[in-house]
Enzyme design. Structure first.
Site, PDB file in Angstrom:
ATOM      1  N   HIS A 291      24.336 -32.493 -35.165  1.00  0.00           N
ATOM      2  CA  HIS A 291      23.136 -32.097 -34.430  1.00  0.00           C
ATOM      3  C   HIS A 291      23.044 -30.575 -34.444  1.00  0.00           C
ATOM      4  CE1 HIS A 291      19.978 -32.346 -31.411  1.00  0.00           C
ATOM      5  NE2 HIS A 291      20.571 -31.346 -30.784  1.00  0.00           N
ATOM      6  N   ASP A 293      20.867 -27.553 -33.435  1.00  0.00           N
ATOM      7  CA  ASP A 293      19.691 -27.065 -32.710  1.00  0.00           C
ATOM      8  C   ASP A 293      19.056 -25.946 -33.528  1.00  0.00           C
ATOM      9  OD1 ASP A 293      19.653 -28.603 -30.187  1.00  0.00           O
ATOM     10  OD2 ASP A 293      21.691 -27.818 -30.023  1.00  0.00           O
ATOM     11  N   ASP A 403      18.489 -35.724 -28.658  1.00  0.00           N
ATOM     12  CA  ASP A 403      18.728 -34.704 -27.635  1.00  0.00           C
ATOM     13  C   ASP A 403      17.477 -34.242 -26.899  1.00  0.00           C
ATOM     14  OD1 ASP A 403      20.333 -32.922 -26.209  1.00  0.00           O
ATOM     15  OD2 ASP A 403      19.993 -31.292 -27.615  1.00  0.00           O
ATOM     16  N   HIS A 613      13.187 -28.645 -29.533  1.00  0.00           N
ATOM     17  CA  HIS A 613      13.493 -29.035 -28.141  1.00  0.00           C
ATOM     18  C   HIS A 613      14.264 -28.014 -27.300  1.00  0.00           C
ATOM     19  CE1 HIS A 613      17.048 -30.972 -30.205  1.00  0.00           C
ATOM     20  NE2 HIS A 613      17.665 -30.389 -29.208  1.00  0.00           N
TER      21      HIS A 613
HETATM   22 ZN   LIG Z   1      19.748 -30.220 -29.184  1.00  0.00          ZN
END
Ligand SMILES: [Zn+2]
Length: 1084
Positions: A291, A293, A403, A613
């Site tokens: 994951h 970001d 997420d 996000h």
């Molecule tokens: Zn995230």
């Protein structure tokens, strides 16, 4: 009896008559605590397995020669640029920094002769920050994460030749989670962090010791985590103790003996991927994941490097672990890789083709789903799926948002229309009030469309592939009545680079435990996420359902934090909608005008990226906020230049004219409008019509004078009045709002509307993210200063009030009432300018209304979501702060009040009090979030009847005011003005007013538009997106003056679904409640 000749089974002849010695039972807790002794640090460190991990270690010259070049400032130069500089000698123990700087190391390795024949040679590099290893030809090989997270790089066999070999290491001065000081990673970054190079050494690893370490780890976990009343637990405990006894730190050969003992618990196949070939039915399906970001505690610029580091790791690991399948989302990250690291992209592409590396998610980024508009959600899919299709030959089937902070109610419909029937998340496991009751279920949109949703029961998307993660995949599974299978999403996220070899070794052993001993859910590797969902889909009819939004019971502050980002997002969405419409019209009107597809792509990609996000929700560091501000500035700059070009074709210009005769109003909304607009300080005009360009007439004094008035009734008390509304303002707040037509007072007696309220805002931990339920207990109304008449014009009157928040912060509020226009619902408009310099305070504005309903309505993407106005249950109470788009509405039978806004998303309705959230002031992870000046507009719109198209349209209009332009010579000619006064495509008057023609754009692959990602299609087409905005069957007719040859219903990706009957320039639309429909008009 008798006559038997068969030998009788009797007692063992060698069983001693007397007990030779006392034998005791293992005292469980003591023998269990002893397990640690084999692998723990501390006093036994040099006497246990740790002492045998390596056969030899060499560092320093001549075997490891280090030199360095420091990139200037915070630049991130390319390999070519970096290696063109001179490198200077450096050593282990040196410090590098400050935060966010880059340092390139030239590492010359010379394997000593006595290490040449060792089984496994690695470079161990640990500087407590992130790094990327390059070969000397400029190809990235593998990422590194310091702090012992990922510090090994296997030396190629070619390095065993006694010669010197060169590699480069690009060091980034940030940790896995940025540069926060101390132990609290969400605190604003320390700009002066330095990193020590702790290790740079050639290590001859003992593979037996390494493997035994993992064997023992898993059996030890079984001894600790299996229930004590199970034989499986007791066997694990016994096996560990046997290994401890067999281990001899002075004999490397004892490692093999220990491993043999481990086999009795793990089976004999755990040393390869063959362990997964037992043919027994698995229930837990492991998928490697990282994951990343797109920005968060580091800037976007660093993410581009994280992607290269992480994905090169995975390509490398796949070569050694055939069972590893890796899924990664976010088309944007693939695009960065393609542009900046073509050789890594090539490696990834090869693995994609082999079916091992799985692009997933189908969206541009893992975006927020609360705040982006409906069309933004569409474009996330359109841009995502088109990237995957054009680069990898296929689209994604699974929408992947593990997420993101809650999931809005129309997503299932949009997913299906974008070719995806599956959805994965797990964030709801973070709910801090109610436990979400399902693991696998059908999630149903507002219109009834469903997708299969799976929330991995291990409750993480960055599992460390522990024994416990596998165990929890069953013990926390909440849908066992329907299906017991689950996904285990493992791999370090962000700077950690995805799965490690340890994860893969641990999972092999977990599988070994299941097949040899049992009890542990059987895990399997080697499948894709799609394989997993394929199996679910076959039995999806039996799954339970969840209707409507997946409301996230945490992170409610993200509807409000970083309000400039929210405002820019809203403005970008509007400008893109307007320009696509205008450019479509222009490109059909004038063949020499080229539809600016490239510019639109650039704008959309930036807007979509900023919806990531941690960006749009406001949970990133200040550096990332600045990067997003720059992107939005670019969006608006490109918009200005597109508008300029379009204007020429349409015959309008922004050049100021001061006369109504030369003026024209630009209307981009698809219905009849009649509004008063300002020409200049002294003059106003009435614009009327349903076309793109509306003609103006002067506001006539004789007819229009006196339509609105402002009077001071007594000291500090003012009354504004038009033919529909009478507003009483007292002490800066609205004490009465009287609907003259309905003869109804809207503000309950003694209550105050447009009342500012301030709350203490100290959530439990996640400052930028959370506002916690107890903030409601700290409500303090703000008292306003003097109110004055601000303006009195024929068409508009307004009052201005100054409100002090604190010594540093204040608000100037302008309350305006315009002349009522016949046939249009009048409303009170409020424009505020807030000077905001608070700490951990939350500013809201309240509207108590004399309306009773247990549910309020909130605009969401392509529809309306209803939520409770009470706190009956914990589920109701959890929604004490919710997301709303352009309006929120509280209506009872026959009457209601809508609150419109131009840039806000946080809202609450408690009882009869509607509350618009304005500004927050968290200090982490951005210490300066939201400090400064803010301009915010809202409107109070009372209406007769229930919530209807009146509110929906007013909210659109409030966000998209008519623009006063001057008509250039070309459009002054009667033909073109008349032409544009009629809309080229519209819903006819008799159509349901619930239908909204939202988007008008050119076909992505039209031959004159296509940029060649996918095959161009012959001819020209126009795409229309129409939705039912109110939640009922809606029928209507689309009419067009364009020369259309055929009409098709298409999906969001513009694939044709069905032919639509088109005759005499018209076709019928018939939508179910909250349906989103897309039509393609093929031009002749
Ligand atoms: Zn995230």
């Amino acid at each position: 009896m008798g006559g038997e000749t068969r030998a009788q089974k009797g007692p063992r002849s060698d069983y001693p008559l007397q007990a030779p010695r006392p034998v005791g039972q293992m005292i469980t807790n003591i023998y269990r605590d002893r397990i640690n002794q084999l692998t723990a640090g501390g006093q036994y460190d040099r006497h246990n397995l740790n002492a045998l991990m390596n056969e030899a270690v060499v560092s320093g010259e001549p075997h490891v020669q280090l030199s360095v070049w420091h990139a200037p400032g915070q630049t991130r130069p390319s390999f070519k640029e970096a290696t063109s500089h001179e490198f200077n000698r450096t050593n282990v123990g040196e410090w590098f920094g400050p935060s966010w700087t880059t340092h390139w190391f030239k590492v010359v390795l010379n394997v000593p002769s006595d290490l040449r024949d060792k089984r496994l040679l690695e470079l161990h590099w640990d500087a407590n920050n992130e790094g990327l290893i390059w070969n000397e030809h400029g190809h990235p090989l593998q990422g590194l994460t310091g702090g012992n997270e990922r510090v090994e790089w296997i030396l190629p066999d070619s390095f065993r030749d006694g010669e010197e070999h060169v590699i480069y290491i690009e060091m980034a001065c940030n940790g896995m989670f940025g540069n926060a000081p101390g132990g609290d990673s969400i605190q604003p970054p320390d700009p002066n962090r330095y990193f020590r190079l702790d290790r740079a050494e050639i290590v001859a690893v003992d593979p037996d010791a390494r493997q035994l370490h993992i064997d023992y780890w898993i059996i030890g976990d079984a001894a600790r985590e299996f229930p004590q009343d199970s034989w499986e637990q007791h066997k694990a405990l016994k096996t560990c103790n046997e290994i401890l006894e067999a281990f001899d730190v002075n004999k490397r050969e004892s490692l093999k003996v220990c491993r043999k003992i481990a086999e009795s618990y793990l089976g004999s196949h755990i040393n390869s991927s063959k362990v997964y070939d037992s043919g027994k039915e698995p229930v837990v399906f492991g998928i490697g994941h990282c994951h990343i970001d797109s920005c968060w505690l580091w800037p976007f610029a660093e993410t581009k490097r994280k992607v290269a580091r992480s994905w090169s790791n995975q390509c490398d690991l796949m070569d050694r672990y055939p069972e590893l399948h890796f899924a990664c989302s976010q088309a944007q990250q693939y695009k960065w890789l393609k542009e900046l690291y073509p050789s890594v992209f090539h490696r990834v592409k090869k693995k994609v083709a082999e079916g091992r590396f799985h692009p997933i998610g189908g969206s541009w980024v893992e975006h927020d789903t609360n705040m982006p508009s409906g069309e933004s959600l569409v474009r996330q899919f359109l841009y995502g799926q088109r990237f995957y299709e054009s680069n990898f030959g296929s689209r994604c089937q699974t929408f992947w948002l593990p997420d993101t902070f809650g999931y809005s109610s129309q997503l299932p419909q949009l997913c299906r229309l974008a070719g995806m029937s599956r959805f994965l998340t797990q964030k709801l496991s973070w709910n801090n009030i109610n436990r979400f009751p399902h693991t696998t279920f059908n999630w149903v949109a507002l219109d009834g469309t469903q997708v299969i949703c799976h929330m991995p029961p291990s409750e993480t998307y960055t599992a460390e592939a522990h024994f416990g993660d596998v165990k929890r995949s069953m013990s926390q599974h909440k849908s066992l009545d329907q299906d017991a299978t689950s996904l285990l999403v493992f791999g370090k996220g962000d700077g950690g680079g995805g799965p490690t070899w340890q994860h893969l070794e641990k999972l092999r052993r977990c599988r070994g435990v299941s097949d040899t001993v049992g009890m542990l859910p059987r895990v399997h590797l080697g499948n894709s996420v799609d394989d997993f969902f394929d199996k679910l889909e076959r039995k999806a009819d039996s799954f339970v359902t969840w209707y409507g939004e997946l409301y996230f019971e945490l992170h409610r502050g993200t509807y409000t934090t970083q309000s400039n980002n929210k405002r820019n997002n809203r403005k970008s969405e509007i400008v893109l909608r307007d320009l696509e419409l205008l450019a479509t019209v222009a490109s059909i009107r004038d063949a020499s005008y080229k539809y600016p597809k490239k510019e639109f792509d650039t704008m959309w990609e930036m807007v979509l990226l900023c919806q990531f996000h941690d960006c749009l929700p406001g949970s990133s560091i200040e550096m990332a906020v600045h990067e997003s501000m720059e992107m939005y500035a670019q969006v608006f700059k490109i918009a200005e230049s597109i508008f300029k070009d379009v204007s020429v074709v349409l015959g309008v210009s922004r050049v100021q004219t001061t006369t109504v005769v030369d003026g024209i109003a630009l209307n981009t909304l698809p219905w009849h409008r009649k509004e008063v607009i300002d020409i200049d300080e002294n003059e106003a005009a009435v614009a009327c019509g349903n076309g793109l360009l509306l003609k103006l007439r002067t506001l006539k004094t004789s007819q229009d004078d006196g339509l609105v008035s402002a009077k001071q009734a007594s000291k500090g008390v003012f009354v504004l009045e038009n033919s529909q509304l009478r507003v009483r303002v007292e002490g800066g707040v609205i004490t009465s709002l009287y609907d003259r037509q309905a003869e109804r007072e809207i503000i309950p007696k003694g209550q105050k509307a447009n009342q500012y309220v301030l709350f203490d805002d100290k959530p439990l931990y996640w400052q930028a993210w959370d506002v916690e339920v107890y903030h409601l207990d700290t409500r303090k109304p703000l008292h306003s200063g003097e109110t004055k008449i601000h303006e009195i014009k024929r068409h508009r009157v307004s009052l201005i009030t100054h409100t002090k928040i604190s010594d540093k912060s204040s608000i100037n509020t302008i309350i305006t009432l315009g002349a009522a226009v016949e046939g249009q619902q009048s409303y009170v408009e409020v424009a505020s300018t807030v000077e905001w310099h608070e700490t951990m305070k939350f500013l809201k504005v309240e509207f108590p209304v004399d309306i009773r309903n247990t549910e309020a309505n909130y605009e969401t993407q392509f529809g309306i979501v209803r939520r409770p106005t009470h706190y009956n249950t914990s589920w109701d109470m959890a929604k004490f702060e919710v997301c709303s788009h352009r309006f929120a509405d509280l209506s009872e039978h026959g009457y209601g009040v809508s609150i419109l806004n131009d840039s806000k998303y946080g809202f609450a309705t408690a009882g009869n009090v509607m509350r618009l959230s304005l500004l927050r002031s968290p200090k982490a992870p951005d210490a300066h979030a939201d400090m400064g000046t803010h301009h915010i507009r809202w409107g109070i719109l009372p209406h007769q009847g229930a919530l209807s198209h009146v509110t929906v349209r007013k909210a659109f209009e409030f966000n998209n005011p008519l623009k006063f332009l001057s008509a250039t010579a070309r459009s002054s000619s009667t033909t073109s003005l008349l032409e544009l006064a009629r809309p080229p495509v519209y819903l006819t008057e008799d159509s349901s007013p619930a239908l909204i023609l939202d988007t008008v754009k050119r076909g992505e692959d039209d031959e004159d538009v296509s940029r060649g990602e996918l095959p161009a299609k012959e001819g020209r087409s126009v795409i229309l997106r129409i939705y039912d905005s109110l939640g009922g069957r809606a029928r209507g007719t689309v009419a067009t003056s364009w020369d259309v040859s055929r009409v098709c219903k298409v999906n969001l990706l513009e694939d044709e679904l069905e032919e639509v009957v088109f005759t005499e320039g018209k076709f019928a639309v018939d939508l179910r409640a909250f349906e989103v429909a897309t039509f393609k008009l093929q031009l002749a």
